[in-house]
Design an enzyme around this catalytic site. Structure first.
Site: not given
Ligand code: TNX
Length: 540
Positions: A207, A274, A340
């Site tokens: 990440d 990430h 994301e």
């Molecule tokens: C969203 S769930 C993310 C993670 C974070 C998390 C914290 C996801 C696919 N992405 O990178 O750690 O929320 O709740």
């Protein structure tokens, strides 16, 4: 013909058994197994386990039987003797494989406890293993102690249990990328998840905050990318450092240890977002790479934007990484993240604009999808399946992809109805990094509100999935994202007892789920967790 008849009998037995169990209930007679078995019939009497009780099993069943001996050895102070055949007149715990139980699936089993004999029978070794986990929970909680107890004379109530899981994928996610998790702590975590009959451990290995897996071809990924010397989010503002990574030998050991407990480790290598730690180590992967490369690595962490530029060289780089990952992880499913992505950075980047034009892609969503499809084709060519978070639906889903639905259930519903496999992992019911009680009285968490009862209430098959598509729901997974979880004690505090509730969601039929009854069993179950030294959150 005989085979079909046997199968029919087994199915009828299971259905009738479930009915018996529902009719009589298991409250009050101390069958406090979690997850709750499908069918429990309480019989008269008990089998007493003493130091002279022997185990009887052969071949693959003996491999499983040794695991029972090993799990009891710390509290017993010795290992139960294993023999190949039943000694006349002696009390024994006997295990064997029987194809006739194949209607119970690869993970189903039958456990019969009679005063003179305990028998665990299953079609496959995994079923024997789950029979063992159930048997362990029929013993007194002291059997879970990690140090020797004085007297071993443990009564096991006589029962007939017939059991099988509702879902094939019963997962937990760990996040050593945010806070590194030492190998020993990871192995102990696997022991406890296997006790709850979880069978998938997704490990979020990379990440923005760290790259945690050694890649021989690109040693800088861990040399530089595993050493982010700042820590985000602790109440005191400091927190432990986040250095650390798993060598390839560590990974092989973890994978083998998990496989011994019938847990498949699913690696997650995040892309295209990430990926900050990879960009810190290799600025050439990022957008506008020249600017970043001018800075010393320790100053790059806050500058990467976390997003790679999906040039052909970047695609090749991540495919090289996946090649080593596939050598280490036998898992059919390989997770590539995909969530994301701040793809506006591509929209506004001159180099990416040229690439989109050349590839005849109309926008950055399609570029995202193009990149994921490169990975999907690559993994498929190697006989594996790509898994990604539900953002991979945008811009067109890659043909072989399995979707993990986290932003609610919509992604999972759309993907399943389109004929793709899905794993349900919505924030609303499965984010174990969320608060489990009033924030004032809980350790600092990322936010949210996910009490035990809400986890328990989850049904991984939403009504909006067409009945003939419901089989695409492989199962359910809970997430222990690590931004705020820095120690193994805190990890267990966030995981248990909520993971016990999720284990039951993944295992037990939804029609017969009963929260009050679950909590009754949980009150006994936590004595086991205590004996094991698991720092669970106390019940309200
Ligand atoms: C969203 S769930 C993310 C993670 C974070 C998390 C914290 C996801 C696919 N992405 O990178 O750690 O929320 O709740």
């Amino acid at each position: 013909m005989r085979r079909i008849a046997t199968m029919l009998v087994a199915v009828v037995v299971l259905v009738l058994g479930a009915a018996t169990c529902l009719a009589s209930g298991t409250d009050g007679d101390r069958i406090d197994v979690i997850p709750r078995p499908v069918s429990v019939e309480r019989l008269e009497g008990a089998f007493r386990i003493t130091p002279s009780t022997c185990l009887v099993a052969q071949g693959p069943a003996a491999v499983e039987a040794k695991k029972l001996a090993a799990s009891l050895a710390p509290a017993m102070g010795f290992s139960l003797e294993l023999r190949a055949s039943l000694p006349p007149g002696e009390k024994a715990i006997e295990m064997h494989l029987d194809e006739g139980l194949s209607p119970l699936g690869v993970e189903g089993y039958e456990l019969r406890v009679a005063p003179e004999r305990i028998a665990i029978v299953a079609a496959q070794p995994a079923g024997l293993f789950y029979g063992i986990q159930t048997l362990r929970q029929l013993l007194p909680a002291v059997a879970f102690r990690t140090t020797k107890v004085d007297d071993v004379a443990w009564d096991v109530p006589c029962v007939k249990i017939t059991d099988r899981p509702r879902f094939a994928w019963r997962g937990l996610l760990l996040d050593p990328a945010r806070h590194f998790i030492a190998k020993g702590d990871l192995l102990r975590f696997i022991d406890v998840m296997a006790l709850h009959k979880f069978n998938r451990l997704q490990v979020h290995l990379t990440d923005n905050e760290g790259w945690r897996i050694e890649i021989k071809k690109y040693p800088r990924l861990t040399e530089i990318g595993s050493k982010m010397d700042w820590n985000l989010r602790h109440r005191d503002g400091a927190g432990p450092r986040c250095f650390g990574f798993y060598t390839q030998d560590d990974i092989r050991q973890i994978v083998r240890y998990a496989a011994d407990r019938h847990v498949t480790v699913v690696p997650e290598i995040e892309m295209p977002f990430h990926t900050g730690a990879a960009i810190v180590a290799h600025p050439e992967l990022g957008i506008a790479p020249g600017r970043l490369a001018l800075q010393p690595p320790e100053q790059r962490w806050r500058e990467t934007s976390g997003l790679i530029a999906p040039r052909p060289e970047t695609v090749a780089f991540f495919q090289d990484v996946l090649t080593e990952v596939m050598e280490l992880f036998p898992s059919k499913h390989i997770h590539i993240g995909g969530d994301e992505a701040n793809i506006n950075l591509w929209t506004n980047d001159p180099e990416m604009q040229v690439q989109m034009t050349q590839l005849q892609l109309k926008d950055a969503h399609e570029l995202h999808s193009w990149f994921i499809k490169q990975m999907d084709a690559f993994l498929s060519r190697h006989g594996r399946r790509l898994v990604g978070w539900d953002e991979i639906l945008q811009g067109g889903l890659a043909p072989g992809a399995t979707v993990m639905s986290w932003r609610g259930e919509q992604g999972g519903i759309a993907a399943a109805n389109a004929g793709h496999d899905v794993v349900m992992a919505p924030t609303t019911h499965t984010y174990l990094d969320y608060y489990q009680g009033p924030p004032e009285s809980e350790p600092l968490a990322i936010g949210g509100n996910l009490p035990l009862a809400k986890v328990y209430s989850y049904d991984p098959i939403p009504e909006a999935i067409a009945p003939d598509k419901a089989h695409h729901v492989l199962g359910v997974q809970a997430q222990l994202w690590g931004e705020y979880i820095a120690t193994p004690e805190h990890l267990n505090y966030m995981a248990y007892p909520r993971a016990a509730a999720l284990a039951e969601v993944g295992w037990f039929a939804k029609e017969a789920k009963d929260y009050e009854q679950f909590v009754g069993r949980l009150r006994h179950h936590i004595a086991r967790l205590k004996a094991l030294g698991v720092d669970f959150r106390p019940l309200d």
